[in-house]
Design a protein around this motif. Sequence first.
Motif, PDB file in Angstrom:
ATOM      1  N   THR A  94      22.444  48.181  34.298  1.00 16.25           N
ATOM      2  CA  THR A  94      23.812  48.543  34.772  1.00 16.25           C
ATOM      3  C   THR A  94      23.797  48.687  36.386  1.00 16.25           C
ATOM      4  O   THR A  94      23.099  49.213  36.972  1.00 16.25           O
TER       5      THR A  94
ATOM      6  N   ARG B  85      26.382  49.582  39.276  1.00 11.48           N
ATOM      7  CA  ARG B  85      28.090  49.972  39.642  1.00 11.48           C
ATOM      8  C   ARG B  85      28.111  49.949  41.143  1.00 11.48           C
ATOM      9  O   ARG B  85      27.001  50.234  41.937  1.00 11.48           O
TER      10      ARG B  85
ATOM     11  N   THR C  49      32.043  48.128  37.896  1.00 16.10           N
ATOM     12  CA  THR C  49      31.015  47.831  37.331  1.00 16.10           C
ATOM     13  C   THR C  49      30.663  46.410  37.290  1.00 16.10           C
ATOM     14  O   THR C  49      31.403  45.412  36.926  1.00 16.10           O
TER      15      THR C  49
ATOM     16  N   GLU D 264      26.584  45.390  33.276  1.00 16.75           N
ATOM     17  CA  GLU D 264      26.676  46.402  32.246  1.00 16.75           C
ATOM     18  C   GLU D 264      25.516  46.100  31.112  1.00 16.75           C
ATOM     19  O   GLU D 264      25.776  45.391  30.453  1.00 16.75           O
ATOM     20  N   LYS D 265      24.722  47.210  31.005  1.00 16.46           N
ATOM     21  CA  LYS D 265      23.733  47.134  29.790  1.00 16.46           C
ATOM     22  C   LYS D 265      23.115  45.874  29.762  1.00 16.46           C
ATOM     23  O   LYS D 265      23.363  45.270  28.475  1.00 16.46           O
TER      24      LYS D 265
ATOM     25  N   PRO E 211      32.831  43.687  33.461  1.00 19.55           N
ATOM     26  CA  PRO E 211      31.637  43.907  33.798  1.00 19.55           C
ATOM     27  C   PRO E 211      30.428  42.679  32.879  1.00 19.55           C
ATOM     28  O   PRO E 211      30.690  42.688  31.646  1.00 19.55           O
TER      29      PRO E 211
ATOM     30  N   ARG F 218      28.131  40.890  31.031  1.00 18.46           N
ATOM     31  CA  ARG F 218      27.213  41.187  29.575  1.00 18.46           C
ATOM     32  C   ARG F 218      26.626  39.672  29.268  1.00 18.46           C
ATOM     33  O   ARG F 218      27.542  38.731  29.668  1.00 18.46           O
TER      34      ARG F 218
END
Lengths: 281, 271
Positions: B21, B23, B35, B38-39, B226, B228
């Motif tokens: 992640t 930010r 962000t 993210e992940k 964000p 992904r």
Amino acid sequence: MPSSADELTASLPRGMDGPSSASLPGWLQAVVLPGASLLVAFIALVIWQYLPPALGVPKYIIPVPSALVEEMVRMWSQENLLMHIGSTTTMAVIGFALGGLFGAVFGYLLGLSPLWERILSPYILALQIAPKVAFAPLFIMWFGYNAIPKLIVTVLVVFFPILVNVLQSMRTVDRDLVNLARAYSMNGSQIFWKVRFPSSVPNLMAGLRIGATLAVIGVTVGELVGGEVGLGYLITFGEGQANTAMVFDAIFLLTLIGIVMYWLVAFIETRALHYIPKAHV
Amino acid sequence: MNTLPLAMLTAAPALELSHVTRRFAGRGRGHALFTAIEKLSFTVARGEFVSVVGPSGCGKSTILNLVAGLDQPSEGVVHLGGAPVLGPSQHVGFMLQKDLLLPWRTILHNVEFGLETRGLSATARRERALRELKRCRLLELAERYPYQLSGGQRQRAALARTLAIEPEMVLLDEPFSALDAQTKLVLQRSFADTIATTGVTTLLITHDLSEAVAMSDRILVMSERPGRIVENIDVGLPHRDNPLARQSLPRARALMAHLFDALHLEERLDG
């Protein structure tokens, strides 16, 4: 190297391959334009020589060109003109070199330290705006009637444009280039010498070019205010004697010194910046 | 980095992002963090060519900065060849849309640029630079300055510089997007060929779907911010070293249509 010149030219973008892009053929431009400039000078000189006497303007107001030449010869033989020229030139060159050096060094130091730049920027701005030549009487009171006040004024006058130019270039170095250098594991000083400094050279040279002309102004003011030597002093001396031709001649010589210094810096600049394509007019 | 056990280097994937992640502090008074990604988790195998596609502003370039070690994740870890990325690495080369050639250096000296921190002798540097220039067919232009080259030649010089450091991994951030359509096709071909010869692991960030299909082994589709990974597509087509040949395959067209859907481009035509 086997690559032919044709192949290279073919790969160049249009308009970068020479000065031929303007409307006149090259040889004609090379002859006609300087010729026209000389003609303008000639006509102006002729008018200057004959118009003021015809209108009855006295020669202590506007001396004619032939009188300026006579006065120049007299100054050479009787006023030790060469010594005055030498003094002014030396002061201008030393002042320019020192001012340029200090300006560049401070520019790079401040450019590398954004914190100090922010702390000092109001004062830099104030000093940049302040008329440096007005400090000349102050320096004479402090240091007396010698070379030091002239030199300090010259250094100050040259210092700021170079400082500001270098600082500006340090602020605008391509972030991606710096990141590239970082990605190649370069440390701060390697990044400075391999990326930041070379990137700033065009701005540094532009600052030096301005500085070269300002140096002559700095020296002249120093000599006008408190000198016993130099072309600036000859101006005040000529003024005291109502010798207008002497004043004209000194101004002419000062301009000449400025032009030569500017031309030398511009020459070094074109050599140093050979990798930048010539702007096509 | 060079002290890693060899077994670890060969067993681990070339690149691995685990739950990464990132930010950034928001601009203005609100101090709201935004962000970028993210992940995010994915791996790239040794020698693999992976493309990342996604809408603009989905954090594609953030991934590049994290892998290059120019930026650190807020959470999660990036591993390169099994070792966590803590800063710029000797094993990664990257290239942007801009060629980033130093205008005051000749092409040869530009290619040597990345080698100057590698403790090589001047002769060894020159040899390697000349080798890469030869591979990128730029030997004749070695003594020229960047302004004397065309846009395509400059990108090839940038690739030569990137490969000269013999990286384990090459990051390409939209390297063709500033070029005209024809130069782009020629250069994609040239890059694909060069990358196939060297066998280097490659991560290509692009917004050009046909480019992703034509050049890569695998395509990662990212969502809007964000960012992904919403899809992981195995291209499974021949001719990785020849994008033009690959683009004419019927399966390539089907894949592009699929990507078009995956990115919801249809819906966006109305907005």
